[in-house]
Every structure is written in C-alpha cells, then in structure tokens.
Design a protein around this motif. Structure first.
Motif, short mmCIF file in Angstrom:
data_model
loop_
_atom_site.label_atom_id
_atom_site.label_comp_id
_atom_site.label_asym_id
_atom_site.label_seq_id
_atom_site.Cartn_x
_atom_site.Cartn_y
_atom_site.Cartn_z
N UNK A 37 40.86 55.05 38.29
CA UNK A 37 42.15 55.65 38.79
C UNK A 37 43.16 54.84 39.26
N UNK A 38 42.81 53.78 40.25
CA UNK A 38 43.64 52.97 40.75
C UNK A 38 44.36 51.90 39.54
N UNK A 39 43.60 51.84 38.67
CA UNK A 39 43.84 50.87 37.40
C UNK A 39 45.03 51.28 36.55
N UNK A 40 44.71 52.79 36.32
CA UNK A 40 45.30 53.53 35.39
C UNK A 40 46.64 53.77 36.25
N UNK A 41 46.71 53.83 37.26
CA UNK A 41 47.95 54.25 38.35
C UNK A 41 48.71 53.00 38.21
N UNK B 61 50.00 42.90 35.04
CA UNK B 61 49.07 43.33 33.79
C UNK B 61 47.97 42.71 33.59
N UNK B 62 47.65 41.47 33.59
CA UNK B 62 46.68 40.51 33.62
C UNK B 62 45.47 41.15 34.68
N UNK B 63 46.07 41.19 36.02
CA UNK B 63 45.02 41.66 36.90
C UNK B 63 44.40 43.18 36.51
N UNK B 64 45.29 44.03 36.37
CA UNK B 64 44.87 45.09 35.71
C UNK B 64 43.83 45.03 34.65
N UNK B 65 44.12 44.29 33.78
CA UNK B 65 42.96 44.19 32.58
C UNK B 65 41.76 43.74 33.00
N UNK B 66 41.86 42.42 33.99
CA UNK B 66 40.60 42.25 34.57
C UNK B 66 39.81 42.91 35.19
N UNK B 67 40.54 43.76 36.08
CA UNK B 67 40.00 44.73 37.01
C UNK B 67 39.37 45.91 35.91
N UNK B 68 40.11 46.06 34.97
CA UNK B 68 39.48 47.15 34.01
C UNK B 68 38.14 46.72 33.26
N UNK B 69 37.94 45.59 32.95
CA UNK B 69 36.81 45.09 32.59
C UNK B 69 35.79 44.92 33.34
N UNK B 70 36.12 44.46 34.68
CA UNK B 70 34.87 44.59 35.74
C UNK B 70 34.42 46.05 35.94
N UNK C 91 38.62 45.49 43.32
CA UNK C 91 39.54 46.18 44.18
C UNK C 91 40.59 45.41 44.63
N UNK C 92 40.17 44.24 44.80
CA UNK C 92 41.03 43.13 45.42
C UNK C 92 42.23 43.00 44.01
N UNK C 93 41.75 42.73 43.01
CA UNK C 93 42.67 42.51 41.80
C UNK C 93 43.70 43.56 41.45
N UNK C 94 43.30 44.77 42.00
CA UNK C 94 43.85 46.21 41.87
C UNK C 94 45.08 46.09 42.85
N UNK C 95 44.76 45.59 44.22
CA UNK C 95 45.70 45.42 45.21
C UNK C 95 46.91 44.43 44.83
#
Length: 1017
Positions: A849-853, A829-838, A810-814
């Motif tokens: 939803x938040x990551x793809x947004x 983009x790096x934060x999104x990729x790490x959040x996606x992996x998590x 959640x924090x990485x997405x924000x």
C-alpha cells in the motif's frame, strides 16, 4: 538488447522481438559500431569503413544521415554523439561476436590449465553463437572483409581448442569431427596432430601413423616443407608405444560424464606431485567416480583395485596383486603377498587407485605405507569414508554438490532414461526441491533421476518431502555394487562399520536439525559424546567446520529410524527442547548490547533446531513452548523471521488462556493478525493487569509496534517496562513517538536525541535505528535534506547489518517520500523498487500500500495520470490487508486518489475521495494521519470554484492548511501539493488574507480542528 554479426545482421529488442534495420548503408554502419560496441568510433573511421579509400565529397553528411535512420529504428539514446564520433551504448556482451571472443578466451585459459570439462563447455557455447559466415549481409562494405577473416580465424582456432578439450574428457573421442576439420583445412597441422592423438587414444595407432605420412607428403608437395617438430615428436611417440605390458585392471570406463566436480579435479591436479591422496566423504558422494576421472586424466599408467569385495583380513595385498595382473609364477619364491608386491612395484612408475578402503582401513594403511616407502615411482589414490591416518597423506574431502551442478546432474541422468527430458521453468522448482531433499549427494540424485522413467518430477519431490526417500529410491543400476543399488543400502553400509558407542551417538545426534555445537551435543546426547563424535567425523557420518557438527539429512533420517527403534526418542526430544530453551534465554540477554550481531548469528545458525524444539514443545510441553516464544521474540523480529512463529503460536493459542498473562499476550501477538479480535482485547486486559515488568524485554516494543498507540482513555500498565538501561531507553522512545505522532515535534526531537545516545551507549543497533529513522523524518519535514539523508543512511546500514528486512522496507518507503519532496525522483523510485523487492521476499503484501502510494504520487507529478491511477488503485486494495495500520495507510491513499481526481478535473470524485480520507483518518489515533487528510481536503475547495457553506473557498483552503500544521506540529518542506494549494489561495486572498486564515487554523486545538474538518466535508 541483443545484436548479432556472426551471420546476417540480427537485432532483438529486450523482449526478444526482432527489429528491422532497413537499407544496406545503415546496416553496415550498425555492424561497424557493433565491432566497437561500448566504445567511441570516430567519424573518420566510419567513413573509411563505409566507403574505403574513395569516399564521396559529402561523406560526413552521409554518415550523419545514416545515423539518423539508425536512430529511428533503435531505442532512443542508444547511439550517442561524442563530438568526434559516435558510440553504441551497449555492453560488448550484448553482441554475439564479443561474447564469442570472451568465451573463446576463457575456454583457451581453462584448456591450458588442464580443466577440460570447463574448457569444452565454454568453447561449445562460443561456437554455438555462429549462425553463418560473419557479417554475411554486409560483406560488400570495405571494413567487412578483414573483420570477417579475423573472426573466421578465431572460429577455427576455437574449433581446434574444442577438439583438444574433448580429447581430455574421459568420453571424448572426436575422431569424426577432426577428420571433417582436416578435410576442410588440409594444410593446418594442429588438427592433424589432434586427429593422430584421437586415433591413438581410440586404439587405432596404425591409422594415426597413416595420417602423419599423408601430412608429410601433402606439406612437401604443396609448401615444400616438413612437418613441425611437435608433429614429428608425436609420430615418434606413437611408434615407440609399448603394447606388451602386463594386462592390469585399468580404471573402469564410464558411461556418462562427471558433473560438478571441477574444483575437486583442480585440487587433485594441483596435488599431482603428492604420493598419497585420499578422497574422503560419505557413501554416494562420488569418491570412486572422481578417483576414476583423476586417473584417466593422469599422465601415468593407472591400476584400479576395488577393495569392496575383500572380506576378512589378510586379503588386501592379494587383491592388489590380482589387479596388477601378476601371476604367482612370475614371483616364485616370495610366498608373502606383500613381499611379492614390494618386489613387483620396486621399479614401477605407476598410479595405484585403492577404492573403498573403509572396511579394511588398517590393513590398507599398513600396506600403503610399505609400498610407498619401497617404490619411489608409485603414487596412490585411495577412496574411503575415513582417512588412512598415515604420515604424508593428503586429504581431499568431498562435499555435496552445490545447487547448479546438482540440477545439471539430475537433468543429464533423467534425460538418459526419459527421452526429451529437460529442466525448464515448468519443472525447475520441483528439481530444486529434489536436489535439496537429497543433500546434493550425487548417487541419491542419480537414483532419483532414474525414477523419472516412472514418476514426474513433482511426484518425486512430493514423496521426498514426505520422507519416503528410502522406499522411493529403492531401484538403481543392477550392475552396481549391492551397497550402491538403493539409498538405504548406501547408508546401511556406513552404519554397519560403526561400533556400538558410535551407533548410539549417531542415532541420538539425529534429533538435531541443521547441525549443532559441541556444547549442544554434550548437553543433549551425553557428557561423554566428544570422543565418539570425532570418530563419526572421521567416518564421514558427521561433517564439521571446526565449530559446528552437521549430518546430511539422508543419514539423519536413517539414524532417526534407529533412534525410534531404540525407544530413546521421547527422552532425547525433551532434552533437545530444554537445551534450546536455555540457549534462547542466554542469547536473548545479549541481544540488547553491542554483542547483538554475534548472538543473532549464533541463533540463526541454530534456527532449524529452535523451530524443531518449538514444534515438539507445542505438542508435548506447552509451558516450554510458551517460554520459547517469549525468549525468541526479539530474535525473530530483528532477523525478519516473525512469520516462522505464526503456525506454532496459532496451535498454542487454544491451549493457553488469558490467565497466563504475559505468555498469552505474546502468543496472541504472534498468532492473531487482526487487532480487533477478542483475543487482542483479552491480551490488552492481561497486560494492563501486570504488576511487574514483562519477562520478555522486547515484549513492550513488540506490543507497541503491532498493537499501535493506545486508544484515548485506554488504561496503560506502568509496570511492563523493566528498570534496565535498554528498557529505560525504550520507554523514552515510546514517549517520543507518541509525542511526534500527536503533533509535539520539538519535545519529541529532544527525547529522540537523548534516547539515541542511550541506545548508542549500549551498542544496540535496533534501538538506534528507531531514533535515526524518526530524527531523519523530522529533519526532512524541515527541509534539512542533507541531515535527513545522513540519518537515514546510517539507519539503513544498521538495519542491513541486523538483517531486519521488514523495518528496512519501512525506512526505505519513508525515505522515498522524502526524496520525492526533495525533488530527487530517481532516488525515490529506486527506494520504492528496493522496498517492493523486500516486500515480495518477505511475503508482506500489506507493505505494498505504501509502496504503490509513493509510486502513484511520483507518476502523478510526472504527468502520467494513467500510471498513477494504476498504482493508487493497487495501493487502495493493499491498504485493506494491513489490519494493524489500516486507518492511516488507507487515509493517505484516499487523499492521493482525491488529488489525482483534481488533476483529472473530476470535481465530484475529488470531493468523494477527500471526504472518505477524512472519515478514515478521524478513526486513527495519530494526529499526523489527520493532518495529511486536512491538507488534501484543502485542495478540494479550490477545484472549480467549489462553494463553502460559510466563507470563501480560498479562505477555507488556507484554514485547512493551517489545521494540518496544528495537528502535525509543523509544516512539511517540499510538499508540492500543499505549495500548489497555498499559492492558489494566496492569489485569491492576497498575502495578508492567506496569512490570517492560515494562522487561525495553525493555532487550533485538536477538537477545534475536528470541528472544522466536520464542516469542511
């Protein structure tokens, strides 16, 4: 990408597709760059390599033209110019020649260290890289000849190293390969020496001596020299070999190779000077196999004594005499077998392997002590399930095989009974499950591999998961000792060696899943458990690291059967659940302090036990189960294990009603994802009726995070928070969060600063991360990027310490959203990729939803509308999964889709999406959700001169931007969409006109803002 020069030039894309490099000059130039992959090559060197001593007048221009042709054939950016030369920006390991040299060096290092299996493996992998003569299709280039000669010499040396490594393997007999190598290179002495050694090891000494004679004649005729001193010494050693010794029992020849014991072999090699080494471990762990392998690698003659056939006392010395091949007449006058052994071994230089000592342990210990004291040249390697326990003994405990060697062992043994069997993507998961179910015990894995002749690996894995292992693994090598022919027999042999007290503790210990501390064992199994537990450790039925005690699952299942037969299971399970409830309560009290990490680790170590206690309690003691759910709530949340409670809570839900109050609410929190269900309504009522603080201190936080903020007018109990400092800080956090989401930024920030200090004084990391996250969000809204990133970095560090992966995502997405606004798209983009992996690891599709947004917004601002559409469509689909935050997540995605339609020039689609966003956000209790929808709607008014019902479209846009600020409590720095709309409206209205309309919106109340949004749609 992958490149090859060990053969014709080969270039493959990251997907494995071959790439065509046209023209001899560009191909040669690429090969020249590959020889120095990753390093700069000067233009002068490139000219020399291409043209030799007679370059053309325009050689530099020609090189530049060849580089240009190469760049058209290769991915962009792969060839870099560095002023004085060019660099191929690839890792040396992407080039087969460099990989070959690295593997060859590693093989040589392992060979020198005596680690023959590893050396052979590395060298085979290196030599397999060759596809033909090096630089075969660019051989005419001036640089190619010397490089090819160098590589071919390295190849030949690697082949010789491989032959020497294979000579060190128990099954190694590379006579044929060495004969071919000698024939191909008759003047090289090393292959001839290796061939002599191989022939000698194969029992063909006369042929080995003939090789030496042939070598001596050839060297004299061709070079006029004699063989080297090393070859001459080898010849003399073969001549002097004494083949008239007493026929002793040698270590048995093995039919297959040892797998996965490189570390233990290295330890045994390091202990070569020790006189007594005992390999200890449970049955089937591979003690005998390792002892045999060690003996065959030893530089001394070895004698192997199998003591498993010894029955009764007084027979060990006789068994050793028989293995030594000593007849009674040879030692007439010494009737006592031990005295005969002492006399026979007094002057011997011998390695004695005493196998399977556990059932005659005392007798072996006494005999070994006497023999070692009287025979200075004697070394003993013993195998046993417990130590001999004498002075000078060096212990080498054998643990189960790690995952990779276990899979390799299964694959090799299965291939021997089922032709063509190999582990690959289609069956790897099943093989991993088989090896895990069998605890990495080599014998059990070999028994399972033998069943691939009848069953598929998926069928074997399924049967093992159903605890059918003893029946499934009931067939083994018919020539093996009886106790090794079935898995059941292996464990039963160990069981039979225990006394009554040890057997009682072993079966009681089986209630523990994943091991236990000594305190837990004494509380569950009895206060007098320490002594027999130490005995079980000595006898390899239980393992310990000094802090916890663990029983291999195969042994535990056997002991659990004995527990059921003894009629003790119900009592032991109840005691187990009672202890772990007490332990959970004790640990929970420490999770709100600076001792948090220590106690999270303790709980994690016993996670399997906590799950087992909860599983049993749900069926047999529901009151204990409900209390366990409350006691473990914070642990589950902080360690990312909330999903582990779901199944238990769902089974408990039908057995516990709203009258249970807090317990019922906690069960609903863990069991029911849909906050609109009747269970949630009843849980709300139950909590509102509480007239005391919740016993679960984390309960209010869990309720707030999962249930969301209270609806307008919803009654809220004033008593659920406790009076302790942590609960007071949590209460302040709750108030600050509601203020922030309602638009009261300044007041929220003050509260968050105070709350952060309170959690910090306690040393409680989770509470601190909440404050750091929200303060970082506020700082990013102001455009204080350095402060925001510093706060988030500290929050991320604390979440990583905790292992709270859900909140970390959640924090990485924000943070990604803030980095996007700050203009750092790469970091976003790096934060999104790490959040996606998590999200994938955690099984949290609703996070997508938040990551793809975020990914869609980044793609839109980079101008890739097709990629943005793909991400945002996925975000819209995922936003319906999150039943807890559906309104907010969905409204943000709809706003993004509206802006995408604006960018595509589709006014109708933009109007529809923005209207949907407002309709969705209105149903959210959070003013921040509505603020975003209002700012999105503002852009719709400027698209294609859209007409407003009352007023100018630009004025309406400025007003809506002000409404967004009114709802949120401040403007958001770096929002490029808001800035774009504001600039366009200002251009139409002028600065004063824009300021007037914007100020009007910014001063509105929520009700006025809602009225404007209603008209604006």
């Amino acid at each position: 990408m992958q490149f090859g020069i060990l053969g014709p030039l080969l270039v493959r894309s990251p997907d494995g597709d071959p790439l065509t490099i046209g023209g001899p000059r560009p191909r040669a130039l690429l090969a020249l760059l590959l020889i120095d992959a990753g390093r700069m090559v000067s233009v002068e060197r490139l000219i020399d390599g291409q043209y030799g001593d007679r370059p053309p007048a325009e050689a530099a221009n020609a090189i530049q033209a060849q580089i240009s042709r190469l760049r058209r054939s290769l991915p962009a950016g792969l060839i870099e110019f560095h002023g004085a030369g060019y660099r191929l920006a690839v890792s040396p390991d992407d080039v087969d020649a460099h990989r070959f040299e690295r593997l060859s060096r590693e093989g040589r290092r392992l060979l020198v260290a005596g680690r023959f299996p590893g050396a052979a493996s590395s060298l085979r992998e290196a030599l397999d890289l060759w596809r033909g003569p090096a630089l075969a299709d660019v051989a005419d280039a001036p640089f190619a000849g010397p490089q090819a000669l160098r590589l071919e010499e390295l190849r030949l040396s690697a082949m010789e190293d491989l032959m020497e490594a294979e000579l060190g393997l128990p099954e190694g007999s590379p006579v044929g390969a060495l004969q071919d190598l000698v024939a191909a290179h008759p003047l090289r002495e090393r292959p001839r020496g290796l061939l002599m050694r191989a022939l000698e090891a194969a029992g063909r000494p006369s042929e080995a001596l003939a090789v030496f004679d042939e070598t001596r004649r050839l060297l004299a005729d061709e070079l006029g020299t004699d063989p080297s001193p090393e070859l001459a010494d080898l010849h003399l050693a073969i001549l002097r070999a004494d083949r008239h010794q007493v026929r002793r029992v040698a270590p048995p020849a093995q039919l297959n190779r040892l797998v996965g014991r490189e570390e233990e072999l290295a330890r045994l090699a390091a202990l070569r000077g020790a006189r007594l080494v005992t390999l200890v471990g449970p049955g089937g762990i591979g003690k005998t196999r390792l002892a045999v392998e060690t003996a065959t690698r030893h530089d001394r003659e070895a004698c192997f004594v199998d003591l498993s056939l010894v029955e009764g006392t007084g027979q060990v010395a006789g068994a050793v005499l028989a293995a030594l091949g000593l007849r009674e007449s040879a030692l007439r006058g010494l009737p006592d077998p031990t005295e005969r052994l002492l006399a026979a071994l007094a002057e011997q230089d011998l390695l004695l392997v005493l196998d399977n000592c556990e059932h005659v342990l005392s007798e072996v210990a006494v005999l070994a002590r006497r023999l070692l004291a009287a025979s200075p040249g004697l070394t003993v390697i013993a195998t046993s399930r417990e130590p001999l326990g004498i002075t000078g003994e060096h212990l080498v405990p054998l643990a189960p095989l790690p995952t990779d060697p276990a899979v390799k062992l299964f694959a090799e043994r299965a291939a021997s009974v089922r032709q063509g069997f190999a582990v690959g993507p289609g069956n790897l998961d099943a093989v991993l499950r088989i090896c895990a179910a069998l605890d990495g015990v080599p014998l059990a894995i070999e028994l399972a591999a033998a069943r691939t002749r009848t069953f598929g690996v998926e069928e074997i894995a399924t049967r093992l998961a159903e605890d059918d292992r003893f029946r499934l693994l009931s067939r083994g090598d018919r020539t093996a000792p009886t106790r090794h022919q079935t898995l059941h027999a292996v464990v039963e042999w160990s069981w039979s060696l225990l006394d009554a007290e040890e057997q009682a503790l072993a079966r009681r210990f089986s209630v523990f899943a994943g091991g236990a501390s000594l305190e837990a064992v004494e509380r569950v199994c009895g206060p007098d458990s320490a002594e027999p537990l130490a005995d079980l450790v000595d006898k390899s039925l239980v393992e310990t690291d000094g802090e916890r005690y663990h029983m291999l699952d195969t042994i535990r299942l056997f002991c659990a059967e004995r527990l059921g037969e003894a009629g003790e299971e119900g009592r032991l399970r109840a005691a187990h659940a009672a202890w772990f409830l007490e332990f959970a309560y004790r640990a929970d009290g420490h999770l709100y302090s600076a001792e948090q990490l220590q106690w999270l680790a303790l709980l994690s170590a016993d996670n399997a036990n906590l799950q087992a206690a909860l599983r049993w309690s749900v069926e047999h003691d529901r009151a204990t189960a409900a209390r366990l759910l409350g006691a473990l709530a914070m642990y589950w949340w902080l360690s990312g294990r909330r999903g582990e409670a779901t199944e238990h809570a769902q089974r408990l839900l039908d057995a516990i009603g709203p009258e249970s109050g807090e317990e019922y609410a906690l069960v609903v929190l863990h069991a029911v994802p849909d906050t609109g269900s009747p269970h949630w309504k009843q849980a709300r009522t139950a909590l509102h009726a509480l007239d005391r603080p919740m016993r679960c201190r984390f309960g209010p936080a869990l309720w707030g995070m999962l249930a969301g903020p209270p609806e307008p007018g919803e009654p809220v109990s004033e008593h659920v928070m406790g009076p302790d400092p942590w609960s007071r800080a949590l209460d302040r956090l709750s108030g600050a969060l509601l203020a922030l989401l309602g638009g009261g930024v300044a007041g929220a920030e003050r509260e968050l600063e105070s709350m952060l200090a309170e959690f910090g004084a306690l040393g409680e990391r989770w509470g601190m991360t909440q404050g750091l996250d929200l303060l970082g969000l506020i700082a990013s809204w102001r455009g204080e990027w350095g402060r925001a990133m510093g706060l988030w970095q500290e929050g991320v560090r604390l979440l990583e310490e905790l292992g709270a992966l859900e909140e970390l995502a959640d924090v990485l997405i924000r943070r990604a959203e803030a980095r996007w606004r700050a203009g750092d798209l790469r970091a976003a983009r790096a934060d999104c990729e790490r959040a996606e992996d998590l999200a994938r690891r955690l099984g949290r599709p609703e996070l997508m939803a938040s990551i793809r947004l975020r990914q869609g917004e980044i793609a839109r601002h980079e101008g890739d509308l097709a990629e943005a559409s793909r991400h945002l469509d996925a975000a819209l689909a995922a936003s319906g999964i999150d039943l807890l935050k559906a309104h907010g997540a969905r409204s943000y995605v709809l706003t993004a889709l509206g802006r995408l339609a604006e960018a595509s020039g589709d006014a109708g689609e933009a109007a529809r999406r923005h209207a949907e966003a407002v309709d969705t956000a209105v149903r959210s209790p959070l003013a921040t959700d509505l603020a975003c929808a209002a700012e999105g709607l503002a852009g719709r008014w400027l698209l294609d001169g859209a007409a407003a019902e009352d007023g100018d479209p630009a004025e309406r846009a400025a007003l809506l931007l002000g409404v967004g600020v009114a709802l949120r409590g401040m403007a958001v720095a770096g929002d490029r969409d808001v800035a774009r709309v504001a600039a366009a409206a200002t251009e139409v209205l002028g600065p004063d006109g824009f300021a007037a309309a914007f100020s009007k919106g910014a001063s509105m109340s929520r009700d006025d803002a809602l009225a404007v949004l209603g008209r604006g749609r």
